[in-house]
Design an enzyme around this catalytic site. Structure first.
Site, PDB file in Angstrom:
ATOM      1  N   ASN A  85      -6.755  -0.684  -0.929  1.00 42.55           N
ATOM      2  CA  ASN A  85      -6.991   0.473   0.384  1.00 42.55           C
ATOM      3  C   ASN A  85      -8.711   0.406   0.686  1.00 42.55           C
ATOM      4  O   ASN A  85      -8.909   0.610   1.695  1.00 42.55           O
ATOM      5  CB  ASN A  85      -6.766   1.640  -0.332  1.00 42.55           C
ATOM      6  CG  ASN A  85      -7.359   2.689   0.531  1.00 42.55           C
ATOM      7  OD1 ASN A  85      -6.369   3.070   1.555  1.00 42.55           O
ATOM      8  ND2 ASN A  85      -8.184   3.511   0.466  1.00 42.55           N
ATOM      9  N   HIS A 127       0.721  -1.159  -0.159  1.00 38.37           N
ATOM     10  CA  HIS A 127      -0.108  -0.169   0.005  1.00 38.37           C
ATOM     11  C   HIS A 127       0.719   1.298  -0.044  1.00 38.37           C
ATOM     12  O   HIS A 127       1.110   1.928  -0.937  1.00 38.37           O
ATOM     13  CB  HIS A 127      -1.028  -0.013   1.333  1.00 38.37           C
ATOM     14  CG  HIS A 127      -1.886   1.004   1.106  1.00 38.37           C
ATOM     15  ND1 HIS A 127      -2.581   1.418   2.322  1.00 38.37           N
ATOM     16  CD2 HIS A 127      -2.170   2.136   0.171  1.00 38.37           C
ATOM     17  CE1 HIS A 127      -3.436   2.559   2.072  1.00 38.37           C
ATOM     18  NE2 HIS A 127      -3.105   2.817   0.913  1.00 38.37           N
ATOM     19  N   ILE A 169      -6.447   9.054  -0.534  1.00 36.27           N
ATOM     20  CA  ILE A 169      -6.819   8.853   0.791  1.00 36.27           C
ATOM     21  C   ILE A 169      -5.720   7.814   1.255  1.00 36.27           C
ATOM     22  O   ILE A 169      -5.315   7.086   0.375  1.00 36.27           O
ATOM     23  CB  ILE A 169      -8.329   8.509   1.004  1.00 36.27           C
ATOM     24  CG1 ILE A 169      -8.456   8.470   2.695  1.00 36.27           C
ATOM     25  CG2 ILE A 169      -8.459   6.956   0.500  1.00 36.27           C
ATOM     26  CD1 ILE A 169      -8.444   9.702   3.242  1.00 36.27           C
ATOM     27  N   HIS A 195      -4.077   0.850  -6.190  1.00 41.86           N
ATOM     28  CA  HIS A 195      -4.458   1.584  -4.710  1.00 41.86           C
ATOM     29  C   HIS A 195      -5.666   1.099  -4.550  1.00 41.86           C
ATOM     30  O   HIS A 195      -6.231   0.636  -3.253  1.00 41.86           O
ATOM     31  CB  HIS A 195      -4.229   2.907  -4.963  1.00 41.86           C
ATOM     32  CG  HIS A 195      -4.568   3.524  -3.979  1.00 41.86           C
ATOM     33  ND1 HIS A 195      -5.834   4.350  -3.346  1.00 41.86           N
ATOM     34  CD2 HIS A 195      -3.807   3.718  -2.655  1.00 41.86           C
ATOM     35  CE1 HIS A 195      -5.742   4.764  -1.976  1.00 41.86           C
ATOM     36  NE2 HIS A 195      -4.598   4.506  -1.440  1.00 41.86           N
ATOM     37  N   HIS A 254       1.387   5.243  -2.952  1.00 40.44           N
ATOM     38  CA  HIS A 254       1.761   6.435  -2.374  1.00 40.44           C
ATOM     39  C   HIS A 254       3.174   6.985  -2.625  1.00 40.44           C
ATOM     40  O   HIS A 254       3.446   8.076  -3.147  1.00 40.44           O
ATOM     41  CB  HIS A 254       1.513   6.381  -0.848  1.00 40.44           C
ATOM     42  CG  HIS A 254      -0.202   6.480  -0.548  1.00 40.44           C
ATOM     43  ND1 HIS A 254      -1.038   7.600  -0.305  1.00 40.44           N
ATOM     44  CD2 HIS A 254      -0.878   5.342  -0.416  1.00 40.44           C
ATOM     45  CE1 HIS A 254      -2.345   7.187   0.138  1.00 40.44           C
ATOM     46  NE2 HIS A 254      -2.193   5.916   0.071  1.00 40.44           N
TER      47      HIS A 254
END
Length: 801
Positions: free
Chosen positions: A655, A459, A801, A651, A464
């Protein structure tokens, strides 16, 4: 961005007199932000006076072409805008231009904000053309001239490769990029739009305490991607570290919108956490995660443990076993015997004569979660921390005839230390009470390993963290009028802001990750080790990732060009349709703007972007031979498809199911606090385990405060905000006026709608046992659309997010 009708309207025919003019009215719409408090402040009366005098914004129209007589840029046409109305959260300003035919096509608008405060400019509408009004879509913060005298530049919607830039815009194109790069000096201010690089040297807080000191991530000792430079002063106690502050700079247009900010703040106390008013006790109640709501014993069963490796929160770790016997690649002088204790005899006993190990390997029926070599170097130092422990682990599965995975064995390993030899033990499903409880404890440890690897590597790192350099480089090297910048921009929305917030409270020293996940203070060191050993850009696309893990092989005759090793692999089955849809859209887009493959190599901005991604943004990997080279349209489409997949499908898959699968912590404990009872046990410890094994399991699980923290943050991370933008949903203004691009996007949208139908059909097919069954949560994580909140579906454009 300007409607193409603007350029058409200002291209006068030769028969029109050079004295012919158009009178244009410009209407600017500014979004009122900040509510009541935005109207307070010492400068407010001055700004009201500025509005009253009609001197609010100075607009300048820029000709796209040089003056043929002088060979110089034409003088801009200037006009002030004055306030004309205010309604709800929008304020409108108007100005008037007189434009002669000799001015030629308009290529850009310069804007100066004479307020003392920044404003959020939504759009500019120019009216007065025979064909009707035209629209500039701005959606950008415009700084006050008192903060920065530089005027903002807004180019038309027309996309130009650098070599095709109209002569009158060449200088502005370069100036705008220079402004965005900055000079690499000083502390960044909140109103600035400067993109620059730095190492992750701000996770620790050595000035607070030595316990909060952390290494610098990015460099030879701890390879890592780069993040956005903030320029904060260095720590007093560690000159290599940056001081922390109450807020972290991100370029102004990367910040959350007001609806997004409000939604996030409201979610800090989770959406469904509420005090029980009737009780005298201080209790918090969370909404039951869907998985447990459907089947409260699901977490207890081996078959659900196995199913979630294919259709759960982390479907990226399961891999095919290709070598036997299993053996560590670590130095045996340091980490002990490399041979696994999972023997041929043990495996054949567990599969009860269905096949031999050799036949199972040949028929690709043995799979594994392998956290042995990555975790083992961290075991001894993690064990020095209070309230946590760690092992290296291997978890073995067997593929059954109905395409489900059967859990065979778990091996836990502790490396040798100064006072203890290596310890390892294999646990397997059994039918005696003691063996059953040891098996449950072993599964709890593996779940903690998988939870940590999922959060820190699958993740955080692979989506990110690794995406931030793409964003920084794009803004530094690709002009806003570059077609590739416009393609990528929706997929970068909010990522830098959420990453900055993560550095503030999630991955920082003493933050939520360190306090609730097994690696503790070594969490980002583990992430760095994974980046160093495992991350490759060319393996981040879905097909390459599946092939690398042995979960698929190339097959030109198969759908998507791949044949899955496990046919009922929900993540891969849905993901490949999504991947192909993205690839087709990107290929159509790239081929339109680069009709000749040679144009890719000749594109200086594009090549500078990709060079900077590799050599600066991912500087610690700059010499790797696997980086793609942008030689032609195929290379470019593959690179862009990979980036868009990572920011959207990858993602979303890891997530938005976090609360569904992790909100009930026994299903995915994030930390294991106690060792296995059989590891160097004392008589007292064995006695406690034998007397009340349930207590030992509860002590191994996260504490109440740890579980509460995790549940709260997973609820936030799993929520879609009200202003979420989903993949294939919104057609960018610059694409609408370009018929081939518009058609390609509409095709993309249609493919995504078809994917939703296919997912619904699959979730009603009882033959697909990894996604359908009694009490089973349907696999919907790659369904493109969603409403706001925790839905367990929805693929946003970006890592928001």
């Amino acid at each position: 961005m300007v409607d193409s009708r603007l350029t058409q309207s200002l291209t006068f025919s030769p028969s029109v007199s050079e004295k012919s003019v158009l009178v244009l009215t410009a209407l600017l719409t500014v979004k009122a932000t900040g509510g009541f408090f935005a109207n307070l402040g010492l400068t407010r009366p001055l700004d009201d006076l500025t509005d009253l005098l009609g001197k609010t914004f100075l607009l300048e129209l820029v000709s796209a072409e040089l003056d043929p007589n002088t060979g110089l840029e034409r003088e801009t046409i200037k006009s002030f805008a004055h306030k004309v109305s205010s309604k709800d959260d929008e304020v409108r300003y108007e100005s008037e231009f007189v434009v002669s035919a000799s001015f030629g096509q308009i290529g850009a608008v310069l804007l100066e904000n004479k307020h003392h405060k920044e404003v959020y400019l939504m759009n500019i509408v120019l009216d007065g053309f025979p064909s009707g009004p035209v629209h500039f879509t701005c959606n950008s913060w415009v700084h006050s001239k008192y903060d920065n005298p530089e005027k903002r530049i807004f180019f038309t919607h027309e996309s130009y490769l650098p070599s095709k830039t109209p002569s009158g815009l060449t200088r502005l194109r370069k100036i705008e990029l220079e402004n965005l790069r900055g000079n690499g000096k000083g502390e960044r201010k909140s109103f600035e739009r400067i993109y620059d690089y730095d190492t992750y040297n701000d996770l620790g807080d050595p000035d607070k305490s030595t316990d909060y000191a952390r290494p610098v991530f990015g460099g030879k000792d701890h390879p890592y991607p780069r993040r956005c430079r903030t320029g904060r002063p260095h720590s007093e106690k560690d000159p290599l570290s940056e001081q922390r502050s109450s807020s972290v700079y991100v370029p102004r247009d990367e910040a959350f919108s007001e609806p997004k900010s409000k939604g996030l703040l409201q979610s800090i106390v989770p959406r469904l956490v509420k005090a029980i008013v009737d009780s005298k006790e201080d209790l918090l109640r969370f909404e039951t995660p869907e998985m447990i709501d459907r089947d409260k014993f699901a977490w207890f069963r081996d078959e659900e443990f196995s199913r979630q490796t294919l259709a759960g929160l982390n479907p990226f770790s399961i891999q095919l076993v290709t070598e036997w016997p299993l053996k560590s690649k670590l130095d045996p002088e340091i980490y002990g015997s490399p041979e696994s204790l999972i023997t041929t005899e043990l495996v054949e006993r567990e599969i009860r004569g269905i096949t031999t190990v050799e036949e199972a390997l040949q028929s690709k029926r043995l799979f594994m979660l392998d956290y042995h070599d990555l975790l083992l170097p961290f075991v001894n130092k993690v064990r020095e921390l209070e309230g946590t422990t760690l092992y290296g682990s291997r978890t073995l599965f067997f593929l059954t005839e109905d395409d489900t995975l059967r859990l065979l064995a778990i091996e836990l390993t502790r490396p040798p230390s100064a006072d203890k030899p290596q310890w390892k033990q294999v646990f397997a499903p059994t039918w005696d009470a003691t063996g059953c409880w040891l098996w449950r404890l072993a599964k709890a440890h593996v779940c903690a390993h998988d939870s940590g690897y999922h959060q820190l590597v699958i993740h955080w790192l692979r989506t990110h963290c690794c995406t931030e350099p793409y964003i920084i480089a794009a803004n530094r090297q690709l002009s806003a009028m570059h077609p590739i910048y416009r393609l990528l921009l929706p997929h970068f929305r909010y990522t830098m802001e959420i990453n900055a917030l993560a550095r503030e409270a999630l991955i920082n020293a003493g933050g939520i990750i360190e306090s609730t996940f097994s690696p503790g203070k070594y969490s980002i060191e583990l992430s760095s080790a994974a980046y160093d050993q495992l991350w490759r850009f060319d393996m981040e696309g879905l097909p390459a990732d599946l092939i690398r893990r042995g979960m698929a092989v190339e097959d030109p005759t198969a759908e998507h060009g791949l044949r899955l090793t496990i046919k009922d692999y929900p993540f891969a089955n849905d993901g490949l349709i999504l991947w192909d849809a993205i690839k087709q859209w990107v290929s159509d887009y790239v081929n339109h703007y680069y009709p000749e493959p040679s144009l890719v190599q000749a594109d200086e901005e594009l090549q500078a972007w990709w060079t900077e991604v590799r050599t600066v943004g991912h500087a610690d990997k700059k010499d790797e031979p696997w980086w793609p080279v942008l030689k032609n349209t195929e290379n470019l489409a593959q690179v862009l498809t990979t980036i868009i997949w990572v920011t959207s499908g990858h993602h979303a898959a890891v997530n938005f199911g976090q609360y569904i699968f992790g909100g009930y912590f026994p299903n995915r404990p994030t930390i294991a606090r106690t060792n296995m009872p059989t590891e160097d046990p004392s008589e007292e410890e064995i006695k406690k385990f034998m007397m009340k094994p349930e207590d030992q399991l509860l002590k191994c699980f996260p504490s109440q405060i740890q579980a509460t923290k995790v549940m709260a943050i997973l609820d936030v991370l799993s929520s879609h905000s009200p202003d979420e933008e989903y993949l294939g949903e919104i057609m960018e203004p610059s694409w609408k006026e370009n018929p081939p691009i518009k058609a390609a996007f509409e095709d993309f949208n249609g493919r995504l709608k078809k994917l939703e139908e296919i997912i619904d059909e699959r979730n009603n097919n009882w033959d697909l046992k990894n996604r359908v069954g009694a009490g089973v949560v349907p696999y919907e994580l790659l369904k493109p659309s969603s409403k706001a909140g925790v839905t367990g579906r929805g693929v946003p454009n970006s890592i928001s997010i």
